[in-house]
Design a protein around this motif. Structure first.
Motif, PDB file in Angstrom:
ATOM      1  N   ILE A 267      95.967  25.797  49.288  1.00 34.37           N
ATOM      2  CA  ILE A 267      95.392  24.872  48.318  1.00 34.37           C
ATOM      3  C   ILE A 267      96.268  23.626  48.302  1.00 34.37           C
ATOM      4  CG2 ILE A 267      94.718  24.510  45.914  1.00 34.37           C
ATOM      5  CD1 ILE A 267      94.619  27.513  45.535  1.00 34.37           C
ATOM      6  N   ALA A 268      95.673  22.475  48.549  1.00 36.90           N
ATOM      7  CA  ALA A 268      96.470  21.248  48.595  1.00 36.90           C
ATOM      8  C   ALA A 268      95.928  20.227  47.605  1.00 36.90           C
ATOM      9  CB  ALA A 268      96.489  20.679  50.000  1.00 36.90           C
ATOM     10  N   PHE A 269      96.788  19.311  47.214  1.00 32.37           N
ATOM     11  CA  PHE A 269      96.487  18.381  46.135  1.00 32.37           C
ATOM     12  C   PHE A 269      96.580  16.940  46.622  1.00 32.37           C
ATOM     13  CE2 PHE A 269      97.972  16.044  42.269  1.00 32.37           C
ATOM     14  CZ  PHE A 269      96.864  16.298  41.460  1.00 32.37           C
ATOM     15  N   VAL A 270      95.593  16.140  46.262  1.00 31.20           N
ATOM     16  CA  VAL A 270      95.646  14.696  46.515  1.00 31.20           C
ATOM     17  C   VAL A 270      95.678  14.004  45.153  1.00 31.20           C
ATOM     18  CG1 VAL A 270      94.453  12.706  47.505  1.00 31.20           C
ATOM     19  CG2 VAL A 270      94.419  14.903  48.706  1.00 31.20           C
ATOM     20  N   PRO A 271      96.718  13.237  44.889  1.00 34.05           N
ATOM     21  CA  PRO A 271      96.936  12.683  43.551  1.00 34.05           C
ATOM     22  C   PRO A 271      96.164  11.399  43.303  1.00 34.05           C
ATOM     23  CG  PRO A 271      98.676  11.956  44.979  1.00 34.05           C
ATOM     24  CD  PRO A 271      97.762  12.808  45.828  1.00 34.05           C
ATOM     25  N   GLN A 272      96.191  10.988  42.053  1.00 31.01           N
ATOM     26  CA  GLN A 272      95.553   9.733  41.662  1.00 31.01           C
ATOM     27  C   GLN A 272      96.359   8.535  42.176  1.00 31.01           C
ATOM     28  OE1 GLN A 272      94.466   9.530  37.539  1.00 31.01           O
ATOM     29  NE2 GLN A 272      94.657   7.322  37.454  1.00 31.01           N
ATOM     30  N   ASN A 273      97.674   8.650  42.100  1.00 36.74           N
ATOM     31  CA  ASN A 273      98.525   7.509  42.425  1.00 36.74           C
ATOM     32  C   ASN A 273      99.418   7.811  43.630  1.00 36.74           C
ATOM     33  OD1 ASN A 273     100.330   5.417  42.534  1.00 36.74           O
ATOM     34  ND2 ASN A 273     100.537   5.265  40.298  1.00 36.74           N
TER      35      ASN A 273
ATOM     36  N   ILE B  31      86.162  19.174  59.356  1.00 41.05           N
ATOM     37  CA  ILE B  31      87.052  20.325  59.245  1.00 41.05           C
ATOM     38  C   ILE B  31      86.593  21.360  58.225  1.00 41.05           C
ATOM     39  CG2 ILE B  31      89.101  19.116  60.096  1.00 41.05           C
ATOM     40  CD1 ILE B  31      90.003  18.677  57.308  1.00 41.05           C
ATOM     41  N   GLY B  32      85.517  21.043  57.493  1.00 40.85           N
ATOM     42  CA  GLY B  32      84.913  22.055  56.636  1.00 40.85           C
ATOM     43  C   GLY B  32      85.781  22.562  55.497  1.00 40.85           C
ATOM     44  N   VAL B  33      86.722  21.724  55.031  1.00 44.94           N
ATOM     45  CA  VAL B  33      87.566  22.132  53.907  1.00 44.94           C
ATOM     46  C   VAL B  33      86.768  21.988  52.598  1.00 44.94           C
ATOM     47  CG1 VAL B  33      88.590  19.797  53.687  1.00 44.94           C
ATOM     48  CG2 VAL B  33      89.841  21.787  52.834  1.00 44.94           C
ATOM     49  N   ALA B  34      86.924  22.947  51.687  1.00 47.65           N
ATOM     50  CA  ALA B  34      86.275  22.837  50.372  1.00 47.65           C
ATOM     51  C   ALA B  34      87.022  21.810  49.537  1.00 47.65           C
ATOM     52  CB  ALA B  34      86.277  24.190  49.671  1.00 47.65           C
ATOM     53  N   MET B  35      86.296  21.094  48.674  1.00 45.01           N
ATOM     54  CA  MET B  35      86.942  20.068  47.856  1.00 45.01           C
ATOM     55  C   MET B  35      86.510  20.164  46.403  1.00 45.01           C
ATOM     56  SD  MET B  35      86.591  16.643  50.197  1.00 45.01           S
ATOM     57  CE  MET B  35      86.939  16.679  51.966  1.00 45.01           C
ATOM     58  N   LEU B  36      87.495  20.088  45.522  1.00 46.38           N
ATOM     59  CA  LEU B  36      87.208  19.872  44.100  1.00 46.38           C
ATOM     60  C   LEU B  36      87.514  18.409  43.835  1.00 46.38           C
ATOM     61  CD1 LEU B  36      86.584  21.455  41.318  1.00 46.38           C
ATOM     62  CD2 LEU B  36      88.894  20.692  40.826  1.00 46.38           C
ATOM     63  N   TYR B  37      86.459  17.631  43.600  1.00 48.82           N
ATOM     64  CA  TYR B  37      86.610  16.187  43.466  1.00 48.82           C
ATOM     65  C   TYR B  37      86.517  15.806  41.992  1.00 48.82           C
ATOM     66  CZ  TYR B  37      86.286  11.271  44.658  1.00 48.82           C
ATOM     67  OH  TYR B  37      86.529   9.936  44.767  1.00 48.82           O
TER      68      TYR B  37
ATOM     69  N   GLY C  36      84.129  25.575  52.020  1.00 51.22           N
ATOM     70  CA  GLY C  36      83.552  24.356  52.576  1.00 51.22           C
ATOM     71  C   GLY C  36      82.717  23.537  51.611  1.00 51.22           C
ATOM     72  N   GLU C  37      82.544  24.021  50.392  1.00 52.83           N
ATOM     73  CA  GLU C  37      81.701  23.334  49.426  1.00 52.83           C
ATOM     74  C   GLU C  37      82.464  22.198  48.724  1.00 52.83           C
ATOM     75  OE1 GLU C  37      78.606  24.689  45.866  1.00 52.83           O
ATOM     76  OE2 GLU C  37      80.303  25.972  46.338  1.00 52.83           O
ATOM     77  N   VAL C  38      81.726  21.144  48.343  1.00 50.62           N
ATOM     78  CA  VAL C  38      82.333  20.084  47.538  1.00 50.62           C
ATOM     79  C   VAL C  38      81.800  20.193  46.122  1.00 50.62           C
ATOM     80  CG1 VAL C  38      82.569  17.603  47.166  1.00 50.62           C
ATOM     81  CG2 VAL C  38      82.603  18.512  49.492  1.00 50.62           C
ATOM     82  N   PHE C  39      82.710  20.198  45.144  1.00 48.28           N
ATOM     83  CA  PHE C  39      82.328  20.358  43.746  1.00 48.28           C
ATOM     84  C   PHE C  39      82.873  19.165  42.978  1.00 48.28           C
ATOM     85  CE2 PHE C  39      82.740  21.909  39.425  1.00 48.28           C
ATOM     86  CZ  PHE C  39      81.641  22.737  39.245  1.00 48.28           C
ATOM     87  N   GLY C  40      82.028  18.469  42.248  1.00 41.44           N
ATOM     88  CA  GLY C  40      82.466  17.319  41.463  1.00 41.44           C
ATOM     89  C   GLY C  40      82.765  17.721  40.034  1.00 41.44           C
ATOM     90  N   LEU C  41      83.960  17.381  39.564  1.00 42.33           N
ATOM     91  CA  LEU C  41      84.333  17.636  38.170  1.00 42.33           C
ATOM     92  C   LEU C  41      84.380  16.271  37.490  1.00 42.33           C
ATOM     93  CD1 LEU C  41      85.241  19.967  36.294  1.00 42.33           C
ATOM     94  CD2 LEU C  41      87.579  19.532  37.047  1.00 42.33           C
TER      95      LEU C  41
ATOM     96  N   LEU D 221      91.294  17.054  44.544  1.00 38.85           N
ATOM     97  CA  LEU D 221      91.486  15.598  44.529  1.00 38.85           C
ATOM     98  C   LEU D 221      91.289  15.101  43.109  1.00 38.85           C
ATOM     99  CD1 LEU D 221      89.184  16.109  47.270  1.00 38.85           C
ATOM    100  CD2 LEU D 221      90.751  14.280  47.881  1.00 38.85           C
ATOM    101  N   ASP D 222      92.385  14.684  42.472  1.00 40.02           N
ATOM    102  CA  ASP D 222      92.312  14.245  41.074  1.00 40.02           C
ATOM    103  C   ASP D 222      92.216  12.721  41.019  1.00 40.02           C
ATOM    104  OD1 ASP D 222      92.334  13.936  38.363  1.00 40.02           O
ATOM    105  OD2 ASP D 222      94.241  14.953  38.025  1.00 40.02           O
TER     106      ASP D 222
END
Ligand code: ADP
Ligand code: MG
Length: 217
Positions: free
Chosen positions: A94-100, A206-212, A36-41, A180-181
């Motif tokens: 693990i799911a991916f949201v693209p840039q384009n 929905i409490g999904v963890a995100m790597l932003y 559930g954590e959001v982490f910014g890269l 999310l890239d």
């Protein structure tokens, strides 16, 4: 590996083939995410953010090699997984949201059908239940759920709507982690703000963890 971590990247180094040799693009990177954590890269263009994101999805290529380190998801190292194991994980846990979003969506397939295929591929719905499930996911991401909207092709949507469809596809299987890239880089400023507001709302709901991943502080 502590039991509370969802994802643990440890001392990850990745290199690309260049001529006869290899050039390191990611050098000894470590970080961890709890459920559930959001982490910014965050970092400048070319610093290796997408290379790291791809490793969270177990991406393999002959011109890329993991030289060192681990990517542990729920304690299991993705680097050691077989293609079949990765196929089960990707798009599901693990799911991916693209840039384009324009290039990520299939231009020849209607929006509703693309969502249906994602659900069916992971056994998340059968032909009978898919319609109701799809309507629910479209509403979740703030899109119209009516049949007319579902019959549209990607080019009949705005950039923001296309990105919402990509987010809907990523969330279709109720993943534990969303990668999310640079999900707003190709959008105009107002739409960027709306997508960020949506992601923040989704996180609460929905409490999904995100790597932003972003280059924009
Ligand atoms: P970011 O996403 O932070 O902009 P990338 O992970 O895309 O950075 O790239 C990191 C470095 O790896 C860059 O120097 C880039 O030129 C290099 N690189 C990325 N993809 C490849 C590839 N397929 N082949 C060779 N070098 C690559
Ligand atoms: Mg990138």
């Amino acid at each position: 590996m502590s039991a509370t971590q969802l994802l643990e990247v440890r001392n990850l180094s990745v290199a690309y083939r260049q001529g006869a040799g290899w050039v390191r693009a990611v050098d000894d990177v470590s970080f961890a995410l709890r459920p559930g954590e959001v982490f910014g890269l965050v970092g400048e263009s070319g610093c290796g953010k997408s290379t790291i994101s791809l490793q969270l999805l177990g991406y393999r290529h002959v011109s890329m090699r993991v030289e060192h380190g681990e990517v542990r998801f729920k304690g299991v190292n993705l680097i050691d997984m077989s293609r079949a194991e990765l196929d089960e994980l990707r798009g599901d846990r693990i799911a991916f949201v693209p840039q384009n979003p324009t290039t990520a969506l299939n231009p020849g397939i209607r929006v509703g059908q693309q969502l249906a295929e994602t659900l069916l591929a992971h056994g998340r719905a059968d032909k009978e239940s898919a319609e109701a499930t799809i309507a629910g996911i479209l509403k979740l991401v703030g899109l119209p759920a009516d049949p007319a909207f579902q019959r549209r092709y990607p080019h009949q949507l705005s950039g923001g709507q296309q990105q919402r469809v990509c987010i809907a596809m990523a969330l279709a299987c109720d993943p534990d982690l969303l990668v999310l890239d640079e999900p707003t880089t190709g959008l105009d400023v107002t739409t960027q703000e709306q997508i960020i507001a949506l992601l923040s709302e989704l996180r609460g709901r929905i409490g999904v963890a995100m790597l932003y991943v972003t280059h924009d502080l």
